[in-house]
Design a protein around this motif. Structure first.
Motif, mmCIF file in Angstrom:
data_model
loop_
_atom_site.group_PDB
_atom_site.id
_atom_site.type_symbol
_atom_site.label_atom_id
_atom_site.label_comp_id
_atom_site.label_asym_id
_atom_site.label_seq_id
_atom_site.Cartn_x
_atom_site.Cartn_y
_atom_site.Cartn_z
ATOM 1 N N ALA A 172 22.341 49.421 -44.565
ATOM 2 C CA ALA A 172 22.246 48.056 -44.028
ATOM 3 C C ALA A 172 20.869 47.878 -43.417
ATOM 4 C CB ALA A 172 23.326 47.820 -42.994
ATOM 5 N N ILE A 173 20.194 46.794 -43.756
ATOM 6 C CA ILE A 173 18.878 46.485 -43.204
ATOM 7 C C ILE A 173 19.012 45.239 -42.346
ATOM 8 C CG2 ILE A 173 16.486 45.943 -43.722
ATOM 9 C CD1 ILE A 173 16.905 47.365 -46.427
ATOM 10 N N TYR A 174 18.847 45.408 -41.024
ATOM 11 C CA TYR A 174 18.948 44.300 -40.090
ATOM 12 C C TYR A 174 17.563 43.723 -39.853
ATOM 13 C CZ TYR A 174 23.650 45.971 -39.066
ATOM 14 O OH TYR A 174 24.959 46.356 -39.166
ATOM 15 N N ASP A 175 17.466 42.406 -39.916
ATOM 16 C CA ASP A 175 16.186 41.737 -39.721
ATOM 17 C C ASP A 175 16.293 40.822 -38.504
ATOM 18 O OD1 ASP A 175 13.722 40.639 -39.930
ATOM 19 O OD2 ASP A 175 14.069 39.589 -41.821
ATOM 20 N N GLY A 176 15.601 41.193 -37.417
ATOM 21 C CA GLY A 176 15.605 40.377 -36.202
ATOM 22 C C GLY A 176 16.528 40.927 -35.133
ATOM 23 N N GLU A 177 16.500 40.265 -33.989
ATOM 24 C CA GLU A 177 17.293 40.692 -32.836
ATOM 25 C C GLU A 177 18.274 39.584 -32.464
ATOM 26 O OE1 GLU A 177 17.166 43.546 -31.146
ATOM 27 O OE2 GLU A 177 15.466 44.450 -32.222
ATOM 28 N N HIS A 178 19.498 39.964 -32.156
ATOM 29 C CA HIS A 178 20.496 38.979 -31.724
ATOM 30 C C HIS A 178 20.094 38.393 -30.368
ATOM 31 C CE1 HIS A 178 23.499 39.783 -34.874
ATOM 32 N NE2 HIS A 178 23.159 41.042 -34.767
ATOM 33 N N ASN A 179 20.295 37.087 -30.219
ATOM 34 C CA ASN A 179 19.989 36.450 -28.930
ATOM 35 C C ASN A 179 21.282 36.110 -28.188
ATOM 36 O OD1 ASN A 179 20.975 34.347 -30.402
ATOM 37 N ND2 ASN A 179 19.029 33.254 -30.561
ATOM 38 N N HIS A 180 22.328 36.888 -28.484
ATOM 39 C CA HIS A 180 23.614 36.675 -27.818
ATOM 40 C C HIS A 180 24.310 38.011 -27.715
ATOM 41 C CE1 HIS A 180 25.688 37.150 -31.723
ATOM 42 N NE2 HIS A 180 24.596 36.579 -32.193
ATOM 43 N N GLU A 181 25.421 38.054 -26.979
ATOM 44 C CA GLU A 181 26.135 39.302 -26.779
ATOM 45 C C GLU A 181 26.944 39.679 -28.021
ATOM 46 O OE1 GLU A 181 26.601 41.753 -24.366
ATOM 47 O OE2 GLU A 181 24.699 40.932 -23.721
ATOM 48 N N ASN A 182 27.090 40.978 -28.191
ATOM 49 C CA ASN A 182 27.985 41.533 -29.190
ATOM 50 C C ASN A 182 29.416 41.098 -28.865
ATOM 51 O OD1 ASN A 182 29.871 43.373 -30.312
ATOM 52 N ND2 ASN A 182 28.242 44.822 -30.687
ATOM 53 N N VAL A 183 30.144 40.591 -29.836
ATOM 54 C CA VAL A 183 31.509 40.103 -29.610
ATOM 55 C C VAL A 183 32.408 41.198 -29.060
ATOM 56 C CG1 VAL A 183 33.554 39.184 -30.754
ATOM 57 C CG2 VAL A 183 31.300 38.342 -31.365
ATOM 58 N N GLU A 184 32.284 42.412 -29.647
ATOM 59 C CA GLU A 184 33.133 43.529 -29.209
ATOM 60 C C GLU A 184 32.805 43.941 -27.794
ATOM 61 O OE1 GLU A 184 33.368 47.094 -31.495
ATOM 62 O OE2 GLU A 184 34.495 46.096 -33.068
ATOM 63 N N SER A 185 31.511 44.036 -27.448
ATOM 64 C CA SER A 185 31.146 44.471 -26.111
ATOM 65 C C SER A 185 31.552 43.420 -25.093
ATOM 66 C CB SER A 185 29.651 44.756 -26.022
ATOM 67 O OG SER A 185 28.913 43.577 -26.176
#
Length: 240
Positions: A172-185
């Motif tokens: 899996a290649i992720y491009d960019g950073e999430h600007n919100h919280e992880n749903v699970e966390s």
DNA sequence: CGGTTTTGACCGGCGC
DNA sequence: GCGCCGGTCAAAACCG
């Protein structure tokens, strides 16, 4: 199997007494002690599992560092070419584990899966929406394109494709950073806050064990790591 | 009915 | 300019 083999004598059950309020007798006290022992054993098992999980995490971190240094030593090659060619080398140390590496905001995650499982799903705690699939020239396995479900506010995209020389390995290649919280966390934090405010100190063990069990049971990574940890312990001690 | 997945069409970058 | 290729779009199908 009958009731005597279970250690239960129905004739002396407190609920057969004429008194409506159950009284503690020797059998109940014995069962209570057994339950306490079982609870203690469960807590010890959880402690061992957590220790194993931590050691596994440390091992993964070490592998990540090794992988990053290897990648930096071979940076004459294009990064995109590293995926599948490195996979056969990293695969040797990757058994049953995932591996991450970063480069310019691009994160790569290698995840070992069942080769017979044709799904391209890597559970990472975020919700994704598939927007395309393409067969690329150098790999007969299709590449799937996902956007974060919070798009367009969240710009993160990911590409998932099976390794060309190991169909059991998902890249899996992720491009960019999430600007919100992880749903699970988020869910875990919320349940922890609920637990903290519950103030039911007397039910500490029951609530703690139940929440941990529920949380861990839903985590496929934990199940996988638990299976590896248990099997390694079995081999280590050669018991059962 | 709304959200997600599928899939063919389209677009833009790159090499020749 | 042309063809190839990876990435994206968008309409239709699917699903809960």
């Amino acid at each position: 199997m009958d009731e005597t083999s279970l250690g239960i004598d129905l004739n002396v059950s407190p609920y057969y007494k004429t008194d409506d309020t159950p009284q503690m007798n020797d059998d109940m006290a014995g069962e209570l002690n057994q339950m306490r022992l079982k609870n203690k054993k469960l807590r010890e098992m959880i402690t061992v599992v957590l220790e194993n999980s931590n050691s596994l995490q440390n091992h993964v971190n070490k592998l990540m560092q090794e992988h990053d240094s290897f990648a930096s030593n071979t940076n004459k090659r294009k990064f995109s070419q590293c995926d599948d060619r490195n996979s056969s080398e990293s695969r040797k140390s990757l058994h049953q584990e995932s591996l991450k590496s970063r480069n310019d905001g691009v994160t790569k995650v290698y995840r070992r899966t069942d080769p017979s499982d044709k799904s391209m799903i890597i559970k990472d705690g975020y919700q994704w929406r598939k927007y395309g699939q393409k067969v690329t020239r150098d790999n007969p396995c299709p590449r799937a394109y996902y956007k974060c479900s919070f798009a367009p506010s969240c710009p993160v995209k990911k590409k998932v494709q099976r390794s060309v020389d190991d169909e059991g390995l998902l890249v899996a290649i992720y491009d960019g950073e999430h600007n919100h919280e992880n749903v699970e966390s988020e869910h875990k934090v919320a349940s922890y806050e609920r637990f903290k405010s519950s103030k039911e100190v007397g039910r500490f063990d029951a609530i703690f064990v139940e929440q941990m069990a529920n949380s861990l049971r839903k985590n496929p990574d934990f199940i996988e790591e638990l299976a590896v940890a248990i099997s390694s312990k079995i081999l280590e001690h050669d018991v059962f």
